[in-house]
Structure formats: C-alpha cells, structure tokens
Scaffold this active site. Structure first.
Site, PDB file in Angstrom:
ATOM      1  CE  LYS A  99      -3.971  -2.407   2.101  1.00  0.00           C
ATOM      2  NZ  LYS A  99      -4.926  -2.417   3.474  1.00  0.00           N
TER       3      LYS A  99
ATOM      4  CE1 TYR B 114      -9.137  -3.236   0.298  1.00  0.00           C
ATOM      5  CE2 TYR B 114      -8.222  -1.233  -0.724  1.00  0.00           C
ATOM      6  CZ  TYR B 114      -8.332  -2.462   0.213  1.00  0.00           C
ATOM      7  OH  TYR B 114      -7.117  -2.755   0.465  1.00  0.00           O
TER       8      TYR B 114
ATOM      9  CG  PHE C 173     -13.104   1.403   7.234  1.00  0.00           C
ATOM     10  CD1 PHE C 173     -12.832   0.716   6.063  1.00  0.00           C
ATOM     11  CD2 PHE C 173     -13.830   0.668   8.067  1.00  0.00           C
ATOM     12  CE1 PHE C 173     -13.008  -0.654   5.768  1.00  0.00           C
ATOM     13  CE2 PHE C 173     -13.890  -0.787   7.770  1.00  0.00           C
ATOM     14  CZ  PHE C 173     -13.509  -1.470   6.707  1.00  0.00           C
TER      15      PHE C 173
ATOM     16  NE  ARG D 142      -5.654 -12.570   5.225  1.00  0.00           N
ATOM     17  CZ  ARG D 142      -6.189 -11.187   5.505  1.00  0.00           C
ATOM     18  NH1 ARG D 142      -6.531 -10.670   4.301  1.00  0.00           N
ATOM     19  NH2 ARG D 142      -6.949 -10.767   6.470  1.00  0.00           N
TER      20      ARG D 142
ATOM     21  CB  THR E 202      -6.802  -6.137   9.876  1.00  0.00           C
ATOM     22  OG1 THR E 202      -7.391  -7.467   8.870  1.00  0.00           O
ATOM     23  CG2 THR E 202      -7.270  -5.040   9.293  1.00  0.00           C
TER      24      THR E 202
ATOM     25  NE  ARG F  67      -2.044  -5.785   7.375  1.00  0.00           N
ATOM     26  CZ  ARG F  67      -3.069  -6.243   6.648  1.00  0.00           C
ATOM     27  NH1 ARG F  67      -3.713  -7.339   7.389  1.00  0.00           N
ATOM     28  NH2 ARG F  67      -3.807  -5.850   5.715  1.00  0.00           N
TER      29      ARG F  67
ATOM     30  CG  ASN G 180      -3.660  -2.372   6.656  1.00  0.00           C
ATOM     31  OD1 ASN G 180      -3.565  -1.923   5.726  1.00  0.00           O
ATOM     32  ND2 ASN G 180      -4.734  -3.283   7.234  1.00  0.00           N
TER      33      ASN G 180
ATOM     34  CG  HIS H  50      -5.082  -6.472  -0.302  1.00  0.00           C
ATOM     35  ND1 HIS H  50      -6.485  -6.431   0.406  1.00  0.00           N
ATOM     36  CD2 HIS H  50      -5.375  -7.380  -1.289  1.00  0.00           C
ATOM     37  CE1 HIS H  50      -7.281  -7.422  -0.437  1.00  0.00           C
ATOM     38  NE2 HIS H  50      -6.662  -7.725  -1.456  1.00  0.00           N
TER      39      HIS H  50
ATOM     40  CD  GLU I 211      -8.724  -9.539  -3.875  1.00  0.00           C
ATOM     41  OE1 GLU I 211      -9.383  -9.160  -2.925  1.00  0.00           O
ATOM     42  OE2 GLU I 211      -7.386  -9.668  -3.439  1.00  0.00           O
TER      43      GLU I 211
HETATM   44  P1  GDP Z   1      -7.477  -7.296   5.655  1.00  0.00           P
HETATM   45  O1  GDP Z   1      -8.047  -8.099   4.886  1.00  0.00           O
HETATM   46  O2  GDP Z   1      -6.719  -7.587   6.720  1.00  0.00           O
HETATM   47  O3  GDP Z   1      -7.055  -6.021   4.792  1.00  0.00           O
HETATM   48  O4  GDP Z   1      -8.756  -6.600   6.058  1.00  0.00           O
HETATM   49  P2  GDP Z   1     -10.574  -6.081   5.744  1.00  0.00           P
HETATM   50  O5  GDP Z   1     -10.616  -6.693   4.631  1.00  0.00           O
HETATM   51  O6  GDP Z   1     -11.124  -6.473   7.126  1.00  0.00           O
HETATM   52  O7  GDP Z   1     -10.354  -4.760   5.556  1.00  0.00           O
HETATM   53  C1  GDP Z   1      -9.817  -4.088   4.506  1.00  0.00           C
HETATM   54  C2  GDP Z   1      -8.964  -2.879   4.856  1.00  0.00           C
HETATM   55  O8  GDP Z   1      -9.634  -1.806   5.331  1.00  0.00           O
HETATM   56  C3  GDP Z   1      -7.757  -2.951   5.759  1.00  0.00           C
HETATM   57  O9  GDP Z   1      -6.706  -3.577   5.526  1.00  0.00           O
HETATM   58  C4  GDP Z   1      -7.652  -1.526   6.223  1.00  0.00           C
HETATM   59  O10 GDP Z   1      -6.546  -0.924   5.237  1.00  0.00           O
HETATM   60  C5  GDP Z   1      -9.010  -0.892   6.046  1.00  0.00           C
HETATM   61  N1  GDP Z   1      -9.738  -0.930   7.424  1.00  0.00           N
HETATM   62  C6  GDP Z   1     -10.254  -2.038   7.974  1.00  0.00           C
HETATM   63  N2  GDP Z   1     -10.884  -1.549   9.107  1.00  0.00           N
HETATM   64  C7  GDP Z   1     -10.609  -0.252   9.286  1.00  0.00           C
HETATM   65  C8  GDP Z   1     -10.797   0.781   9.927  1.00  0.00           C
HETATM   66  O11 GDP Z   1     -11.578   0.753  10.983  1.00  0.00           O
HETATM   67  N3  GDP Z   1     -10.607   2.214   9.558  1.00  0.00           N
HETATM   68  C9  GDP Z   1      -9.822   2.513   8.548  1.00  0.00           C
HETATM   69  N4  GDP Z   1      -9.671   3.904   8.100  1.00  0.00           N
HETATM   70  N5  GDP Z   1      -9.588   1.458   7.654  1.00  0.00           N
HETATM   71  C10 GDP Z   1      -9.829   0.314   8.138  1.00  0.00           C
END
Ligand code: GDP
Length: 143
Positions: free
Chosen positions: A11, A51, A59, A87, A93, A104, A114, A117, A128
C-alpha cells in the site's frame, strides 16, 4: 498442500517508506514466488471498485483516499497454500494485534495505513488477480 496464487498489494504507506524490497524478501523467504508485479497509482474509481465489498463500511471513503494517496505495488504470489501463507506473513489487519515479525507489525502503525493487502480466499484471489493482471498477465515459473 496445494499450489495457490494470491493477490498482494504493497500500500502507499509502505511504498513511501521505501520498503518494497524488504517486503518482497519476506514473501520469498516464506516460499512465495512473485509471478506478476506492477507499480500503479490507482484512480479513485479503480480503488473504489477493488474495495467495493466495503462500500457500506464507515471507513470506505478514507480507505479509497488512502489507497489513492500514492503509488502501490501490486503482485501475484504463488506457492503452497499461498493465500494463508501470505496472510500469515502479513499479520493481523490492525498492526497493534499483529504478531511479532509480521509485515504489519514491522512496517505499519495503524489499521487505516496497514502496509499490505492480501486476498482472503480462493475465489477472491482469482478475482483480484484477474482484476489487476487480466487473463494473461501472470508469468508461469518454468524454472
Ligand atoms: P484485511 O483483509 O486484513 O486487509 O482486512 P479487511 O478486509 O477487514 O479490511 C480491508 C482494509 O480496510 C484493511 O486492510 C484496512 O486498510 C481497512 N480498514 C479496516 N478497518 C478499518 C478501520 O476501522 N478504519 C480504516 N480507516 N480502515 C480500515
């Protein structure tokens, strides 16, 4: 054990920290092979589509703004159990919950920025990879 492919994105925060090479090193040391790779500055439309599953989340707009704040490095990774392995190497996350030694934990501070992805399942990995590399953008490792 099955050979899988997964989609990974470094990212904008991690690209800005200039740690692409260090992150690639983590992938390779974990036995993941890079089979496609491209740097791209995503448009809001493309990041929003990628996304789309999070469209209703509070968010979402912040996430799209972050993902378009600078270039990203996009790669397809291949290896045994590549989806779960990636992962694992990425960590949780929220970097605050990420195990020591994960990407991370080492390169990110907050859940909204973070570092990486990674696809979360076989179907999403396939979709994807096609989203970014089309049908013929992945190079088989012939040796
Ligand atoms: P991942 O699969 O570990 O990337 O997690 P998710 O699929 O749950 O979320 C996708 C992405 O959304 C995350 O990697 C973060 O960049 C973002 N994200 C998730 N939770 C939050 C949050 O509470 N606030 C913000 N700003 N971004 C979030």
């Amino acid at each position: 054990m099955t050979i899988e492919r997964t989609l990974s994105i470094i990212k904008p925060d991690a690209v800005a920290k200039n740690v692409i090479g260090e992150i690639y090193d983590r992938f390779e040391k974990a036995g993941l092979r890079i089979v496609a790779s491209r740097m791209e500055h995503l448009s809001a439309a493309k990041a929003g589509e990628f996304y789309a599953v999070h469209r209703e989340r509070p968010f979402y707009n912040d996430l799209v703004a972050f993902m378009t704040s600078g270039p990203v490095m996009i790669q397809a990774l291949e290896g045994e159990d590549a989806i779960a392995k990636n992962r694992e190497v990425m960590g949780a996350t929220n970097p605050a919950d990420a195990a020591a030694g994960t990407i991370r934990a080492d390169f990110a501070q907050t859940v909204d920025e973070n570092a990486v992805h990674g696809s979360d399942g076989l179907d999403t990995a396939r979709a994807e990879i096609e989203f970014f590399f089309g049908n013929d953008g992945v190079c088989p490792r012939t040796r």
